[in-house]
Design a protein around this motif. Structure first.
Motif, mmCIF file in Angstrom:
data_model
loop_
_atom_site.group_PDB
_atom_site.id
_atom_site.type_symbol
_atom_site.label_atom_id
_atom_site.label_comp_id
_atom_site.label_asym_id
_atom_site.label_seq_id
_atom_site.Cartn_x
_atom_site.Cartn_y
_atom_site.Cartn_z
ATOM 1 N N ILE A 66 -36.335 20.892 -37.547
ATOM 2 C CA ILE A 66 -37.212 20.774 -38.541
ATOM 3 C C ILE A 66 -38.495 20.353 -37.979
ATOM 4 C CG2 ILE A 66 -38.042 19.197 -40.396
ATOM 5 C CD1 ILE A 66 -34.925 18.315 -40.948
ATOM 6 N N LEU A 67 -38.761 19.763 -36.914
ATOM 7 C CA LEU A 67 -40.249 19.759 -36.331
ATOM 8 C C LEU A 67 -40.511 21.167 -35.885
ATOM 9 C CD1 LEU A 67 -39.994 16.449 -34.457
ATOM 10 C CD2 LEU A 67 -41.390 16.876 -36.591
ATOM 11 N N ALA A 68 -39.650 22.151 -35.253
ATOM 12 C CA ALA A 68 -39.924 23.366 -34.990
ATOM 13 C C ALA A 68 -40.412 24.174 -36.339
ATOM 14 C CB ALA A 68 -38.835 24.068 -34.011
ATOM 15 N N MET A 69 -39.735 23.956 -37.271
ATOM 16 C CA MET A 69 -40.130 24.708 -38.271
ATOM 17 C C MET A 69 -41.452 24.404 -39.016
ATOM 18 S SD MET A 69 -36.832 25.195 -40.836
ATOM 19 C CE MET A 69 -36.062 23.585 -40.952
ATOM 20 N N LEU A 70 -41.802 23.041 -38.983
ATOM 21 C CA LEU A 70 -43.117 22.652 -39.128
ATOM 22 C C LEU A 70 -44.362 23.099 -38.461
ATOM 23 C CD1 LEU A 70 -42.432 18.785 -40.248
ATOM 24 C CD2 LEU A 70 -42.327 20.833 -41.552
ATOM 25 N N GLU A 71 -43.855 23.342 -37.017
ATOM 26 C CA GLU A 71 -44.840 23.700 -36.364
ATOM 27 C C GLU A 71 -45.237 25.423 -36.554
ATOM 28 O OE1 GLU A 71 -47.381 23.908 -32.654
ATOM 29 O OE2 GLU A 71 -46.433 22.094 -33.883
ATOM 30 N N VAL A 72 -44.243 26.041 -37.074
ATOM 31 C CA VAL A 72 -44.614 27.513 -37.703
ATOM 32 C C VAL A 72 -45.842 27.317 -38.766
ATOM 33 C CG1 VAL A 72 -43.809 29.475 -38.768
ATOM 34 C CG2 VAL A 72 -42.455 28.360 -37.284
ATOM 35 N N PHE A 73 -45.683 26.217 -39.659
ATOM 36 C CA PHE A 73 -46.626 26.090 -40.801
ATOM 37 C C PHE A 73 -47.961 25.781 -39.930
ATOM 38 C CE2 PHE A 73 -43.066 25.332 -43.272
ATOM 39 C CZ PHE A 73 -43.081 26.278 -44.165
ATOM 40 N N ALA A 74 -47.757 24.719 -38.892
ATOM 41 C CA ALA A 74 -49.161 24.558 -38.435
ATOM 42 C C ALA A 74 -49.914 25.541 -37.880
ATOM 43 C CB ALA A 74 -48.794 23.254 -37.406
ATOM 44 N N LEU A 75 -49.235 26.410 -36.788
ATOM 45 C CA LEU A 75 -49.748 27.438 -36.236
ATOM 46 C C LEU A 75 -49.993 28.904 -37.109
ATOM 47 C CD1 LEU A 75 -47.024 27.719 -33.110
ATOM 48 C CD2 LEU A 75 -49.521 26.956 -33.263
ATOM 49 N N GLY A 130 -45.837 30.704 -45.979
ATOM 50 C CA GLY A 130 -45.721 29.869 -47.278
ATOM 51 C C GLY A 130 -44.301 29.560 -47.785
ATOM 52 N N GLY A 131 -43.369 29.836 -46.582
ATOM 53 C CA GLY A 131 -41.994 29.196 -46.875
ATOM 54 C C GLY A 131 -40.913 29.646 -45.814
ATOM 55 N N VAL A 178 -41.009 24.642 -48.189
ATOM 56 C CA VAL A 178 -42.247 24.893 -48.634
ATOM 57 C C VAL A 178 -43.034 24.020 -48.709
ATOM 58 C CG1 VAL A 178 -43.044 26.190 -50.504
ATOM 59 C CG2 VAL A 178 -40.861 26.665 -50.300
ATOM 60 N N PRO A 179 -44.436 24.197 -48.047
ATOM 61 C CA PRO A 179 -45.572 23.234 -48.114
ATOM 62 C C PRO A 179 -45.845 22.923 -49.548
ATOM 63 C CG PRO A 179 -46.034 24.873 -46.743
ATOM 64 C CD PRO A 179 -44.838 25.447 -47.458
ATOM 65 N N ASN A 180 -45.949 21.554 -49.816
ATOM 66 C CA ASN A 180 -46.348 21.119 -51.110
ATOM 67 C C ASN A 180 -47.766 21.607 -51.700
ATOM 68 O OD1 ASN A 180 -45.992 19.480 -53.625
ATOM 69 N ND2 ASN A 180 -45.566 17.688 -52.447
ATOM 70 N N ARG A 181 -48.706 22.078 -50.722
ATOM 71 C CA ARG A 181 -49.985 22.776 -51.212
ATOM 72 C C ARG A 181 -49.726 24.048 -51.682
ATOM 73 N NH1 ARG A 181 -51.521 26.370 -47.771
ATOM 74 N NH2 ARG A 181 -50.487 26.539 -45.727
ATOM 75 N N ILE A 182 -48.706 24.704 -51.226
ATOM 76 C CA ILE A 182 -48.340 26.098 -51.817
ATOM 77 C C ILE A 182 -47.620 25.918 -53.187
ATOM 78 C CG2 ILE A 182 -46.775 28.119 -51.415
ATOM 79 C CD1 ILE A 182 -48.982 27.897 -49.301
ATOM 80 N N LYS A 218 -49.191 36.221 -51.789
ATOM 81 C CA LYS A 218 -50.276 35.474 -51.090
ATOM 82 C C LYS A 218 -49.926 34.958 -49.719
ATOM 83 C CE LYS A 218 -53.010 33.987 -55.092
ATOM 84 N NZ LYS A 218 -53.762 32.837 -55.816
ATOM 85 N N TYR A 219 -48.581 34.899 -49.506
ATOM 86 C CA TYR A 219 -48.256 34.127 -48.268
ATOM 87 C C TYR A 219 -47.016 34.915 -47.709
ATOM 88 C CZ TYR A 219 -51.224 30.579 -49.735
ATOM 89 O OH TYR A 219 -52.400 29.691 -50.365
ATOM 90 N N LYS A 220 -46.600 34.521 -46.335
ATOM 91 C CA LYS A 220 -45.506 35.306 -45.624
ATOM 92 C C LYS A 220 -44.474 34.240 -45.865
ATOM 93 C CE LYS A 220 -47.535 35.444 -41.695
ATOM 94 N NZ LYS A 220 -47.660 35.672 -40.316
ATOM 95 N N LEU A 221 -43.128 34.765 -46.006
ATOM 96 C CA LEU A 221 -42.068 34.017 -45.795
ATOM 97 C C LEU A 221 -41.319 34.329 -44.462
ATOM 98 C CD1 LEU A 221 -40.979 34.873 -49.400
ATOM 99 C CD2 LEU A 221 -42.034 32.764 -48.647
ATOM 100 N N VAL A 222 -40.695 33.309 -43.819
ATOM 101 C CA VAL A 222 -40.039 33.571 -42.642
ATOM 102 C C VAL A 222 -38.645 32.855 -42.389
ATOM 103 C CG1 VAL A 222 -40.132 32.635 -40.198
ATOM 104 C CG2 VAL A 222 -42.247 33.359 -41.496
ATOM 105 N N TYR A 223 -37.735 33.950 -41.716
ATOM 106 C CA TYR A 223 -36.533 33.318 -41.475
ATOM 107 C C TYR A 223 -36.689 32.771 -39.922
ATOM 108 C CZ TYR A 223 -32.286 33.788 -38.451
ATOM 109 O OH TYR A 223 -31.274 33.456 -37.656
#
Length: 304
Positions: free
Chosen positions: A105-114, A119-120, A178-182, A209-214
């Motif tokens: 999960i931390l690795a997924m959150l790092e994707v959002f940070a980078l 967007g999801g 999904v980020p709450n801001r999105i 507006k945003y990318k979605l990622v597997y």
């Protein structure tokens, strides 16, 4: 659990699924997550109040028993009303987190940070049984007219062939972060669908507006059976109706006309003939009523 603000809000919807929901919550607890999180359970119209039983076993959870079944989107949207996490992790109640969920999960959150354009994210989804079989490792876009696509890795044994993260057109409803801001910007899932296609419709809105990622570096287990069973008339009704609704909402111009024509004139007619010759009369009725119900939803107010 730590005090707010929470990093993650886990949301799951329970509908007469007490044992599965308990197993999911146990997997979250056993993962010993290192970040602040909250768990929200919405009991979405179960025959009896199962939330109270779950709350007794897991006193720290949030949520409540809603007497009316509002469908997949409606149940999750109720959870969003009380969620305070920076990120929302939607999980089907018949899923399980793996033992290494913390790092994943931390690795997924790092994707959002980078990359703020993400967007999801959906992780790799593995069948709980048989062991090692993939349910989801990404997907291809729906074709513009026939609304057909391919779910990558479906029913394949995991040999590392899908261990590369890729951009995808749609999230998988069984597991999506999904980020709450999105969500505050794009809006919540449409409750028009009730069952099936709501996460595809939502993904289309986010993807404008945003990318979605597997994300291949994280996974969950899904108890949904890998065996192919006979569809129920209820499933036939909602799939028939919601394909039409999805086409109307997510296609425009000539593509919308052609998609609706194809679904009614070819796809639904073919299914009707199949059900008639098989003597599956309840499915015949479900196709007819689903088609009519979908057409009745064609209006400007249902475009957004």
């Amino acid at each position: 659990m730590e005090a707010k603000p929470y990093k993650i809000s886990f949301i799951t919807v329970n509908y007469n699924g007490l044992a599965d929901t308990i197993s999911l919550l146990e997997s979250i607890r056993n993962a010993r997550l290192s970040f602040a999180y909250e768990v929200i359970v919405i009991d979405n119209g179960s025959l009896k109040d199962e939330y109270s039983l779950i709350k007794h076993l897991f006193p720290d959870i949030k949520g409540y028993y809603n007497r009316m079944n509002l469908g997949f989107a409606g149940g999750n949207n109720l959870g969003l009303e009380i969620a305070t996490g920076e990120f929302i992790y939607f999980l089907n109640n018949d899923t399980l987190l793996p033992n290494d969920a913390d790092n994943e999960i931390l690795a997924m959150l790092e994707v959002f940070a980078l990359d703020s354009r993400v967007g999801g994210i959906s992780p790799k989804i593995m069948y709980y049984h048989p062991n090692g079989m993939i349910q989801f490792a990404g997907c291809t876009p729906l074709t513009s007219i026939t609304l057909r696509n391919k779910q990558t890795g479906y029913r394949e044994m995991d040999k590392g062939q899908y261990d590369t993260s890729i951009e995808i057109p749609y999230l998988h409803g069984a597991a999506m972060v999904v980020p709450n801001r999105i969500i505050r910007e794009i809006g919540v899932m449409s409750e028009l669908f009730f069952l099936y296609y709501e996460e595809l419709d939502w993904s289309c809105r986010i993807n404008k507006k945003y990318k979605l990622v597997y994300f291949a570096g994280a996974h969950i287990f899904h108890k949904e059976s890998a065996s192919t069973g006979q569809d129920s008339p209820l499933k036939t009704f909602y799939l028939t109706r919601n394909r039409l609704l999805f086409a109307y909402r997510n296609r425009s111009g000539i593509n919308r006309i052609l998609a609706v024509f194809y679904l009614i004139g070819i796809a639904n007619s073919t299914r009707l003939i199949k059900f008639v010759f098989s003597g599956m009369w309840r499915h015949v009725g479900a196709v007819c009523s689903g088609t009519w119900s979908g057409i009745k939803l064609f209006s400007k107010k249902n475009l957004s």
